[in-house]
Design a protein around this motif. Structure first.
Motif, PDB file in Angstrom:
ATOM      1  N   ALA B  47      -5.590  -1.090   5.066  1.00 30.49           N
ATOM      2  CA  ALA B  47      -6.300  -2.295   4.630  1.00 30.49           C
ATOM      3  C   ALA B  47      -7.018  -2.927   5.803  1.00 30.49           C
ATOM      4  N   GLU B  54      -8.338 -12.783   1.491  1.00 31.71           N
ATOM      5  CA  GLU B  54      -7.347 -11.745   1.201  1.00 31.71           C
ATOM      6  C   GLU B  54      -7.747 -10.414   1.832  1.00 31.71           C
ATOM      7  N   THR B  56      -8.420  -6.493   2.232  1.00 35.65           N
ATOM      8  CA  THR B  56      -9.053  -5.486   1.376  1.00 35.65           C
ATOM      9  C   THR B  56      -8.301  -4.179   1.526  1.00 35.65           C
ATOM     10  N   TYR B  57      -7.752  -3.673   0.430  1.00 40.86           N
ATOM     11  CA  TYR B  57      -6.900  -2.486   0.467  1.00 40.86           C
ATOM     12  C   TYR B  57      -7.676  -1.236   0.077  1.00 40.86           C
ATOM     13  N   ILE B  63      -1.267  -4.430  -2.618  1.00 40.91           N
ATOM     14  CA  ILE B  63      -0.806  -5.631  -1.929  1.00 40.91           C
ATOM     15  C   ILE B  63       0.688  -5.858  -2.120  1.00 40.91           C
ATOM     16  N   ASP B  64       1.222  -5.513  -3.283  1.00 42.04           N
ATOM     17  CA  ASP B  64       2.646  -5.742  -3.522  1.00 42.04           C
ATOM     18  C   ASP B  64       3.512  -4.900  -2.589  1.00 42.04           C
ATOM     19  N   PRO B  67       1.927  -6.201   1.754  1.00 44.87           N
ATOM     20  CA  PRO B  67       1.295  -7.520   1.920  1.00 44.87           C
ATOM     21  C   PRO B  67       0.901  -7.765   3.374  1.00 44.87           C
TER      22      PRO B  67
END
Lengths: 109, 115
Positions: B47, B54, B56-57, B63-64, B67
């Motif tokens: 990411a 936020e 960017t993945y 994200i879970d 994080p």
């Protein structure tokens, strides 16, 4: 998309030369070259920004053919300190750097 | 070029737990990147962390599971959550250098083993 690197590995004697190739199927904005020694972080060697550009770092140089989307890294008169894994990094028109699979270079006395 | 301090350098963790990796940079940088490197493999971008927005993945990373925080322009953390043995890898943070060459500088890496 990951650039394609070749060869996978090369063994040299001190003083010999080698070429590592890197190609991409996507249009490239720039090509980076890094060297990583075992157990260490990758270290930046050079970046090539223009088609046909060549750069040098010690006796290591590189070229970038923008039209062919290819770059080559030249190890000249190799030294023991050149041993490590070399990665090319390809950057397209975004900010992300995608790395090739790497080429392991072993230089022997 | 920037100097990055990455912690911890290595850890052995139990499956199901989480580990937070920290990266501190000695100068302000706009973008910080988190990479994963399996032993003997290439570097895969997880990411991109921008301050104030936020992360960017990349495809395959969510994200879970990973994080990321970026509270200011010199610091970022990556958490590996609910770990499994497949998460065993080296995690590296990276920043883009300042100046005409724009080479990336990497932290020393975190070698994670999940048992």
């Amino acid at each position: 998309q990951q650039p394609v690197q070749s060869p996978q590995a090369v063994i040299l004697r001190e003083g010999e030369d080698a070429v590592i190739n890197c190609s991409s199927s996507k249009a490239l904005y720039s090509v980076h070259w890094y060297r990583q020694k075992h157990g260490e972080a990758p270290v930046f060697l050079m970046i090539l920004l223009k088609g046909g550009e060549q750069k040098g770092h010690e006796k290591i140089s590189a070229s970038f053919n923008e039209k062919k989307q290819q770059s080559s890294l030249y190890l000249t008169a190799s030294q023991l300190s050149y041993s490590g894994t070399y990665f090319c990094g390809a950057k397209s028109n975004d900010y992300k750097l995608s790395f090739g699979a790497g080429t392991t270079v072993t230089v022997r006395a | 070029s920037a100097v990055i301090s990455q912690k911890p350098s290595r850890d052995i963790c139990q499956r199901g737990t989480s580990l937070t990796i920290q990266c501190q940079v000695d100068s302000q940088v706009t973008m910080m990147f988190w990479y994963r490197q399996q032993p003997g493999q290439s570097l895969t971008l997880i990411a991109t962390a921008n301050q104030g927005s936020e992360a960017t993945y990349e495809s395959g990373f969510v994200i879970d599971k990973f994080p990321i925080s970026r509270p200011n322009l010199t610091f970022s953390t990556l958490t590996v959550s609910n770990m499994s043995p497949e998460d065993s890898s080296i995690y590296l943070c990276s920043v883009v250098g300042q100046g005409s060459d724009y080479g990336y500088t990497f932290g020393s890496g975190t070698r994670l083993t999940v048992v």
